[in-house]
Design an enzyme around this catalytic site. Structure first.
Site, mmCIF file in Angstrom:
data_model
loop_
_atom_site.group_PDB
_atom_site.id
_atom_site.type_symbol
_atom_site.label_atom_id
_atom_site.label_comp_id
_atom_site.label_asym_id
_atom_site.label_seq_id
_atom_site.Cartn_x
_atom_site.Cartn_y
_atom_site.Cartn_z
ATOM 1 N N TYR A 262 0.644 -1.155 0.103
ATOM 2 C CA TYR A 262 -0.158 -0.137 -0.055
ATOM 3 C C TYR A 262 0.518 1.502 -0.135
ATOM 4 C CZ TYR A 262 -2.999 -3.665 1.513
ATOM 5 O OH TYR A 262 -3.755 -4.632 1.628
ATOM 6 N N TYR A 390 -13.809 -6.727 4.380
ATOM 7 C CA TYR A 390 -12.107 -6.680 3.209
ATOM 8 C C TYR A 390 -12.361 -8.650 3.530
ATOM 9 C CZ TYR A 390 -7.365 -6.821 2.714
ATOM 10 O OH TYR A 390 -6.043 -7.536 1.817
ATOM 11 N N ASP A 491 -15.335 -16.123 5.649
ATOM 12 C CA ASP A 491 -14.192 -15.526 5.807
ATOM 13 C C ASP A 491 -13.592 -15.251 7.192
ATOM 14 O OD1 ASP A 491 -11.841 -14.492 5.973
ATOM 15 O OD2 ASP A 491 -12.076 -12.949 4.337
ATOM 16 N N LYS A 520 -3.508 -16.236 8.265
ATOM 17 C CA LYS A 520 -2.837 -16.074 8.930
ATOM 18 C C LYS A 520 -2.715 -16.847 10.357
ATOM 19 C CE LYS A 520 -5.525 -11.358 7.707
ATOM 20 N NZ LYS A 520 -3.604 -10.478 7.513
#
Ligand code: PMP
Length: 677
Positions: A262, A390, A491, A520
Site C-alpha cells: 500500500y 475486507y 472468511d 494468517k
C-alpha cells in the site's frame, strides 16, 4: 571461536591466531567473555586462558594485542553453574554489549566461547545465544580424536541453521599421536574436509600436537607458537577478509530496490529494519526492542521465535520440502486436513490448501460458482457481501470488499459488480437490530436467483473497519442462505484460531458455513498459507455435476499447493495453540485492552473505543497520519501501525500484562497529544 566440546583446543587456536595477526601487523585483541576455573593468588585473579594468549604473543614486539576476560569465576564448572554459585548473573546480551564496547576501536577481535555451543550461560541461554547476539563469523575448533566427526557434524549442522557466517573448521590434535590413532587422524581430517563444506565450513587447517607448548623453556614455547601461527596464517587471512565485508546499507537498498505494501515506490515510504523477534517483541537493527501490538498483521498469534514451530519447519525441510500435489499425497497434508476438520465448525468435510488468504477467498468464490453450475443453477454467478468488509487484495476478493472504503473506484471498470448489504448496526454485546435483519432478508430474497454465495467475516469485520457485530445477524444469515439456495462463505482468515475469544468466530453464533476460509494464524505467523474447508455437500456437488458439459473437478491447482513445509508448521501451530490456555489469554488481554483504551473515549477526535477477544480499537473521526503516529509509537518502544480511522491492537496471545499495558499507554499518550487529529 567455539569448539565442538570442552578441551577441543580453542584456547591454543585463539592464542596462535592472535600471534598470526600480530605477525601480519594487524591491531588485534582477544576476549574471553566468560572464564571459569580462575585461581586467586595474593588477591590477583589468575585467568588461565589469558595466560596462553599472552604467552603466544610475548615474543612479539611490533603489535601489542589487547587481552581481556569479561566475567571471571573461580569455580571450575560450566558458566551457568559458576554464576549460580557466585550470584553473578550472566546474560548473553550484556556480555555481547560489553564485547562490542571493547571492539569499538576497530581492532580485529577474537572472542573465545566457553565449552561448546550449548554450554549453558544461565537457566535459558547458551553460548549460542551469546554468539547470536554478537553476530560475528564463527570459527569452529574440533579436536582430532575418536568421535570428532560426529561432534563436528552436529555442531556445524546447528551453526549452519543460524544466520551466523561460517568462517571455517580447524582440527586440532590435543594429545600425542600413538599407534592406536595413527590411521584415525588423517581419516578424520579427510572425512571432515569432504563434508564440512556442505555446511559452509571449509576445513582451514589441521594443527599438530606440539609438546613444546607445555615446555618450561621459553624458547621452546616460542618455537611452538611460531609453528602454529604459521599453520594458521591462511585461516587468519580468511577471517580478516570475512570480518571486513562490504558495508551493507539495508535502509538505502530498501528505498532503492523494494516496493512496500500500500505504498508508492518513489519516494519509498519510511520503514524500520527488523532483525529478529522473540515472544511479543521485535528487535530493530539499531538494537531497540519493540512490543508488538499487531501480531504482524494478525498472524503471529503465538508470538515469535518459537522453537517448536522452527523445528517443525526444519524437520520437514529435511525430508520433503515440497512435491507437486497433483497425483501425490503426503502425511503433513492429510494430518493437517484431518486436524482442521476436527476443530472447525461441524459439517465441513474436505480441505483445499491454497497459498494465502486472498487466494483462499478466490478459491472459495470459484467453489461457489462451480457448485451452482454443477447443481444446474448457471445463472447464480454473483456474490453478496457486507459494507465494511475486507476479503483480500486479489481481483475476485477485491470485488467483495467494501466498494467505498476499498479499491473499487480504481478498478471499477474491471471488477464484477456485486451486491452489498449494509454493515450490521447491532453491536456485539448489544441488542439485535430488527431492521438489520429485515434489510438483509429483503435484499437476499430479491437477488436469490443470481447469487452463488454470501461471503462474510463472522462477528469481526477486520481491515474494513474493525467492527464487531451481533451474532444474531450471522444466525439469520445462515438460515436465509439455506432457504434460498445460496452458499454461505465464512472468511475466518483474520478471526480464526482464537483471536475473538472463540477458536472460530462462527462459534459465537453456533453456525457452520458451507465454505470456510482460513489463513494468517494457520501457520502461527511463520509463512503464507491458507485452507478452504468445504462441506460434504459442496464437495460432492462439484464432483458430480448434473450436466455432462460441466467439468466435475475444481478448477484450481497452485504449484505450491499443500506445501509440506507449510502443512507441518500449521499442524504444529494448531497443536501448540490447543495446548496453550488461549481462551484465558484472549479474555485476559481483551479485558486489559478494554480498560487500557477506555480513557481515549472522551478525547477530541475519537469516535469510539471497543474491544472483543484479543482485539482493542480506538476509532477516530478522521483518517490518521500513519507515518507520524508510527514514528511516535516506535519512539515509545511499541509497534502499532494505525490505518485510516483505526488505531487498534491485536497483540500475540502470549503477550504479558505489562506488555499490553505499555501498548495501551502508548495509544493513550498519542491521542492525548492529538497525534490522531
Ligand atoms: N480476508 C480477511 C478477513 C483478511 O483480514 C485478510 C488479510 N488482512 C485477507 C482475507 C487476505 O489475506 P492475505 O493477506 O493473506 O492475502
Amino acid at each position: 571461536m567455539t569448539g565442538t566440546d570442552t578441551d577441543a583446543g580453542k584456547t591454543t587456536v585463539v592464542a596462535a591466531l592472535l600471534r598470526a595477526f600480530c605477525l601480519k601487523g594487524l591491531p588485534c585483541r582477544a576476549i574471553k567473555p566468560v572464564q571459569t576455573g580462575c585461581t586467586r593468588n595474593n588477591g590477583t585473579l589468575y585467568v588461565p586462558d589469558l595466560f596462553h594468549y599472552t604467552d603466544a604473543v610475548r615474543y612479539q614486539t611490533n603489535i601489542s594485542p589487547d587481552i581481556r576476560a569479561l566475567a571471571c569465576f573461580e569455580p571450575a564448572c560450566s558458566p551457568h553453574l559458576a554464576s549460580l554459585k557466585t550470584g553473578v548473573r550472566l546474560e548473553a546480551e550484556d556480555l555481547a554489549a560489553k564485547a562490542r564496547a571493547e571492539m569499538a576501536d576497530g581492532r580485529f577481535t577474537l572472542i573465545e566461547g566457553a565449552g561448546g555451543i550449548y554450554a549453558p550461560l544461565n537457566e535459558r541461554q547458551h553460548i549460542l545465544d551469546l554468539m547470536l547476539a554478537l553476530g560475528l563469523p564463527v570459527l569452529l575448533v574440533a579436536p582430532n580424536r575418536l568421535g570428532c566427526i560426529n561432534q563436528a557434524l552436529m555442531a556445524m549442522r546447528v551453526l549452519a541453521e543460524t544466520p551466523l557466517p561460517a568462517a571455517g573448521l580447524v582440527l586440532c590434535e590435543t594429545s600425542p599421536a600413538d599407534d592406536g590413532n595413527r590411521d584415525l587422524l588423517p581419516e578424520n581430517s579427510a572425512y571432515l574436509a569432504r563434508h564440512a563444506p556442505e555446511f559452509g565450513f571449509p576445513l582451514l587447517c589441521e594443527l599438530p600436537f606440539l609438546p613444546e607448548l607445555a615446555s618450561q623453556d621459553d624458547r621452546a614455547r616460542r618455537r611452538g607458537w611460531q609453528k602454529l601461527s604459521e599453520f594458521l596464517g591462511p585461516a587468519a587471512d580468511r577471517l580478516a577478509a570475512l570480518c571486513s565485508p562490504e558495508p551493507e546499507d539495508i535502509a538505502a537498498d530498501d528505498a532503492a530496490f523494494v516496493w512496500h505494501p500500500y505504498a508508492g515506490a518513489v519516494p519509498a515510504p519510511k520503514t524500520y529494519e527488523a532483525v529478529a523477534a522473540e515472544g511479543s517483541r521485535i528487535r530493530l537493527s539499531d538494537g531497540r526492542s519493540l512490543i508488538d501490538g499487531m501480531s504482524s498483521w494478525w498472524c503471529a498469534n503465538l508470538g515469535y521465535g518459537r522453537a517448536d514451530l522452527q523445528l517443525a519447519l526444519a524437520r520437514q525441510a529435511r525430508m520433503l520440502p515440497h512435491v507437486m500435489f497433483g497425483g501425490f499425497a503426503h502425511a503433513p497434508a492429510t494430518r493437517l486436513a484431518k486436524k482442521l476438520l476436527a476443530i472447525a465448525p461441524p459439517g465441513l468435510g474436505k480441505v483445499f490448501f491454497a497459498d494465502s488468504g486472498s487466494v483462499a477467498v478466490e478459491v472459495a468464490l470459484k467453489m461457489a460458482i462451480q457448485y451452482q453450475l454443477a447443481a444446474g443453477n448457471s445463472r447464480k454467478t454473483r456474490f453478496c457481501a457486507l459494507l465494511g468488509a475486507y476479503h483480500g487484495d486479489t481481483l475476485g476478493a477485491m470485488s467483495v470488499c467494501d466498494p467505498v472504503n476499498g479499491m473499487h473506484h480504481v478498478f471499477a471498470g474491471y471488477l464484477p459488480g456485486q451486491i452489498f448489504l449494509d454493515r450490521p448496526r447491532a453491536r456485539f454485546g448489544g441488542e439485535p437490530d430488527i431492521e438489520d435483519l429485515e434489510n438483509m432478508e429483503k435484499r437476499l430474497r430479491a437477488h436469490s436467483d443470481e447469487l452463488a454465495a454470501v461471503i462474510v467475516e463472522p462477528i469481526v469485520q477486520g481491515a474494513g473497519g474493525m467492527w464487531f457485530y451481533h451474532p444474531e445477524y450471522l444466525k439469520r444469515l445462515r438460515e436465509l442462505c439455506a432457504e434460498l439456495g445460496i452458499l454461505l462463505i465464512a472468511d475466518e482468515i483474520a478471526t480464526g484460531f482464537g483471536r475473538t475469544g472463540r477458536l472460530f468466530a462462527c462459534e459465537w453464533a453456533g453456525i457452520s458455513p458451507d465454505i470456510l476460509c482460513l489463513g494468517k494464524a494457520l501457520t502461527g505467523g511463520m509463512m503464507s498459507f491458507s485452507a478452504v474447508l468445504a462441506s460434504g455437500r459442496v464437495a460432492e456437488a462439484i464432483s458430480s455435476p448434473k450436466d455432462d458439459s460441466v467439468p466435475g473437478v475444481l478448477l484450481h491447482g497452485p504449484t505450491f499447493m499443500a506445501n509440506p513445509l507449510a502443512c507441518s508448521v500449521a499442524l504444529q501451530a494448531i497443536e501448540t495453540l490447543l495446548a496453550f490456555p488461549w481462551q484465558e489469554n484472549a479474555a485476559r488481554i481483551g479485558q486489559r485492552l478494554a480498560e487500557g483504551l477506555e480513557p481515549c473515549r472522551n478525547l477530541p477526535g475519537v469516535e469510539d473505543v471497543r474491544a472483543l477477544g484479543a482485539i482493542g480499537v480506538v476509532e477516530t473521526k478522521k483518517p490518521v497520519d500513519t507515518e507520524r503516529m508510527q514514528a511516535f509509537f516506535v519512539e515509545s518502544g511499541v509497534w502499532i501501525r494505525p490505518f485510516s480511522r483505526l488505531v487498534y491492537l491485536m497483540p500475540p496471545l502470549v503477550a504479558a500484562n505489562d506488555e499490553i499495558d505499555a501498548l495501551c499507554a502508548a495509544i493513550r499518550k498519542a491521542c492525548e497529544r492529538g497525534l490522531h487529529l
